[in-house]
Design a protein around this motif. Structure first.
Motif, PDB file in Angstrom:
ATOM      1  N   ILE A  50      -8.231   9.648   4.851  1.00  0.00           N
ATOM      2  CA  ILE A  50      -7.724   8.833   3.655  1.00  0.00           C
ATOM      3  C   ILE A  50      -9.326   8.655   2.800  1.00  0.00           C
ATOM      4  O   ILE A  50     -10.338   8.459   3.422  1.00  0.00           O
ATOM      5  CB  ILE A  50      -7.777   7.411   4.090  1.00  0.00           C
ATOM      6  CG1 ILE A  50      -6.292   7.430   5.139  1.00  0.00           C
ATOM      7  CG2 ILE A  50      -7.607   6.562   3.115  1.00  0.00           C
ATOM      8  CD1 ILE A  50      -5.958   5.927   5.427  1.00  0.00           C
ATOM      9  N   ASP A  51      -9.087   8.508   1.487  1.00  0.00           N
ATOM     10  CA  ASP A  51     -10.188   8.297   0.497  1.00  0.00           C
ATOM     11  C   ASP A  51      -9.848   7.044   0.006  1.00  0.00           C
ATOM     12  O   ASP A  51      -9.014   7.076  -0.716  1.00  0.00           O
ATOM     13  CB  ASP A  51     -10.329   9.580  -0.639  1.00  0.00           C
ATOM     14  CG  ASP A  51     -11.251   9.149  -1.452  1.00  0.00           C
ATOM     15  OD1 ASP A  51     -11.950   8.145  -1.538  1.00  0.00           O
ATOM     16  OD2 ASP A  51     -11.033   9.859  -2.655  1.00  0.00           O
ATOM     17  N   LEU A  52     -10.661   6.095   0.534  1.00  0.00           N
ATOM     18  CA  LEU A  52     -10.250   4.503   0.083  1.00  0.00           C
ATOM     19  C   LEU A  52     -11.465   4.671  -1.357  1.00  0.00           C
ATOM     20  O   LEU A  52     -12.616   4.072  -1.057  1.00  0.00           O
ATOM     21  CB  LEU A  52     -10.802   3.648   1.070  1.00  0.00           C
ATOM     22  CG  LEU A  52     -10.263   2.270   0.867  1.00  0.00           C
ATOM     23  CD1 LEU A  52      -8.903   1.917   0.419  1.00  0.00           C
ATOM     24  CD2 LEU A  52     -10.504   1.434   1.937  1.00  0.00           C
ATOM     25  N   ASN A  60      -9.043   4.787  -7.046  1.00  0.00           N
ATOM     26  CA  ASN A  60      -7.856   5.550  -6.291  1.00  0.00           C
ATOM     27  C   ASN A  60      -7.856   5.678  -4.730  1.00  0.00           C
ATOM     28  O   ASN A  60      -9.005   6.045  -4.363  1.00  0.00           O
ATOM     29  CB  ASN A  60      -7.871   6.893  -6.957  1.00  0.00           C
ATOM     30  CG  ASN A  60      -7.377   6.909  -8.546  1.00  0.00           C
ATOM     31  OD1 ASN A  60      -6.457   6.346  -8.881  1.00  0.00           O
ATOM     32  ND2 ASN A  60      -8.471   7.162  -9.302  1.00  0.00           N
ATOM     33  N   VAL A  61      -6.750   5.761  -4.281  1.00  0.00           N
ATOM     34  CA  VAL A  61      -6.775   5.843  -2.827  1.00  0.00           C
ATOM     35  C   VAL A  61      -5.869   7.323  -2.689  1.00  0.00           C
ATOM     36  O   VAL A  61      -4.814   7.412  -3.273  1.00  0.00           O
ATOM     37  CB  VAL A  61      -5.661   4.865  -2.101  1.00  0.00           C
ATOM     38  CG1 VAL A  61      -5.776   5.072  -0.656  1.00  0.00           C
ATOM     39  CG2 VAL A  61      -6.522   3.414  -2.139  1.00  0.00           C
ATOM     40  N   ALA A  82      -6.206   1.993  -6.878  1.00  0.00           N
ATOM     41  CA  ALA A  82      -6.472   1.274  -5.714  1.00  0.00           C
ATOM     42  C   ALA A  82      -6.207  -0.243  -6.649  1.00  0.00           C
ATOM     43  O   ALA A  82      -7.235  -0.745  -6.798  1.00  0.00           O
ATOM     44  CB  ALA A  82      -7.772   1.371  -5.388  1.00  0.00           C
ATOM     45  N   LEU A 127      -4.104  -1.330   1.566  1.00  0.00           N
ATOM     46  CA  LEU A 127      -4.479  -0.089   2.582  1.00  0.00           C
ATOM     47  C   LEU A 127      -3.384  -0.225   3.559  1.00  0.00           C
ATOM     48  O   LEU A 127      -2.665   0.897   3.924  1.00  0.00           O
ATOM     49  CB  LEU A 127      -5.839  -0.420   3.412  1.00  0.00           C
ATOM     50  CG  LEU A 127      -6.316   0.623   4.371  1.00  0.00           C
ATOM     51  CD1 LEU A 127      -6.328   1.992   3.459  1.00  0.00           C
ATOM     52  CD2 LEU A 127      -7.389   0.323   5.043  1.00  0.00           C
ATOM     53  N   VAL A 155     -14.911   5.428   2.989  1.00  0.00           N
ATOM     54  CA  VAL A 155     -14.838   4.369   2.378  1.00  0.00           C
ATOM     55  C   VAL A 155     -16.375   4.208   1.338  1.00  0.00           C
ATOM     56  O   VAL A 155     -16.998   4.809   1.905  1.00  0.00           O
ATOM     57  CB  VAL A 155     -14.916   3.052   3.453  1.00  0.00           C
ATOM     58  CG1 VAL A 155     -14.686   1.684   2.590  1.00  0.00           C
ATOM     59  CG2 VAL A 155     -14.372   3.292   4.421  1.00  0.00           C
TER      60      VAL A 155
END
Ligand SMILES: Nc1ncnc2c1ncn2[C@@H]1O[C@H](COP(=O)(O)OP(=O)(O)O)[C@@H](O)[C@H]1O
Ligand SMILES: [Mg+2]
Length: 341
Positions: free
Chosen positions: A9-11, A15-16, A31, A81, A103
């Protein structure tokens, strides 16, 4: 044990992205959440919330919990999330997937721990965190285990996370509070001052991504019709903007970004300086797609600079690769990494 749906996951601040071990990138959404002012009920999440941005009725507000690179509404971030993770992995009772997450570096230790708990509640078994420049470099296909030094700049919407990597360790790291948003906001300001026209964030984003360039060569007269509200008459109005003036509009954030990069270059450990000059700077993140950016950096900082393939996806792909090749990368993440220090 290979699990069905291990995820990376790229938080990010705007954008997620979620990478699934078996399927590659399976989710890439803004996001954002649309929230009812009074009841605080969440009306829409992700793309649906972005569609409402600038058009939301009075009682609804579109929020970005990670705007400016810091967590502004932790509850909102957790809800978002959870929504995305559950959508990707479904409901698992017995076979919980693993997750590797990157994160924003500005999240503090308590927030990071809470995010990991949130991931567990969404159905994952174990979540480990990875530093953003490292994930970005892995995602771009760089051999991070090598001793030679590389410089990576991950340019997101709210921040630019820059570091020199060698043997999977980071040095000279700096997180600038300047990213793609600063260029968009500069366009809004410029159009307001020069044309007396108020344009929304989405319009300015469109201008930036279509004709925007920080390096204007021959095709400076490329134009784009845009609409906004005339600040004098108060009425809607359409005008044309051209590439040259948009490039002028973006001069200030560009200058700040170059200064930030120079600051990192000045702190490169001497034993890695040669490597960095040889290997150059790798740009990742959505902001790296800004036309002309690599050329301007190369011209000003005098170090070769290139943009990764699919720059916006590098961090999520990097998280995914760590899952797919644990033997190779596990030494760089979570507790093991801390133990090394
Ligand atoms: N073609 C493009 N030209 C210029 N900027 C772009 C382009 N595509 C995306 N961006 C910018 O990239 C940023 C988003 O990058 P991203 O890596 O998704 O952000 P984050 O990691 O902070 O969530 C935004 O500021 C967006 O405007
Ligand atoms: Mg990003």
């Amino acid at each position: 044990m290979a699990s069905v749906e291990d995820i990376g996951i790229d938080l990010g601040s705007s954008n997620v992205l979620i990478y699934s071990r078996n399927r590659g990138i399976v989710l890439n959404e803004p996001a954002m959440l649309a929230v009812d002012h009074e009841s605080r009920n969440v009306i829409a999440i992700g793309l649906e919330a972005y569609k409402m941005l600038g058009r939301e009725p009075g009682n609804i507000e579109v929020v970005r919990p990670l705007q400016k690179g810091t967590i502004q509404g932790f509850d909102m971030l957790s809800i978002m999330l959870n929504h995305f993770v559950v959508r990707v992995i479904g409901k698992h009772i017995f076979a919980r997937p693993r997750a590797i997450m990157s994160v924003s570096a500005s999240a503090n230790e308590i927030e990071k721990r809470q995010l990991i708990i949130g991931m567990f509640e969404a159905g994952t078994r174990r979540t480990q965190l990875i530093d953003r420049p490292l994930a970005a470099a892995i995602g771009a296909g760089m051999d991070v285990a090598k001793y030679t030094g590389h410089m990576v700049a991950d340019i997101g919407a709210a921040t630019a996370d820059i570091a020199v990597l060698s043997s999977g360790e980071m040095s000279a790291r700096n997180i600038l509070s300047i990213g793609g948003d600063a260029f968009t906001e500069a366009i809004i300001r410029y159009v307001r001052l020069k044309h007396n026209l108020l344009i929304g964030f989405r319009t300015a984003e469109d201008i930036k991504c279509s004709i925007g360039s920080v390096w204007v060569a021959g095709d400076s007269k490329v134009t784009l019709p845009i609409a906004g509200r005339n600040l004098v008459s108060g009425l809607p109005k359409q005008i044309e903007v051209n590439r040259e003036e948009i490039s002028e509009a973006m001069e200030e954030p560009l200058h700040q970004m170059l200064e930030g990069l120079t600051g990192v270059v000045e702190r490169i450990p001497p034993e890695l300086a040669n490597d960095v000059y040889e290997n150059g700077i790798l740009l990742t993140g959505g902001g790296a797609a800004m036309k002309g950016l690599a050329e301007v950096i190369e011209e000003n900082i005098k170090i070769p600079c290139r943009v990764a393939d699919n720059p916006q996806q590098c961090v999520a792909v990097g998280c995914g690769k760590v899952l797919e090749h644990p033997g190779e990368y596990e030494q760089f993440i979570g507790e093991r990494r801390k133990g090394k220090r």
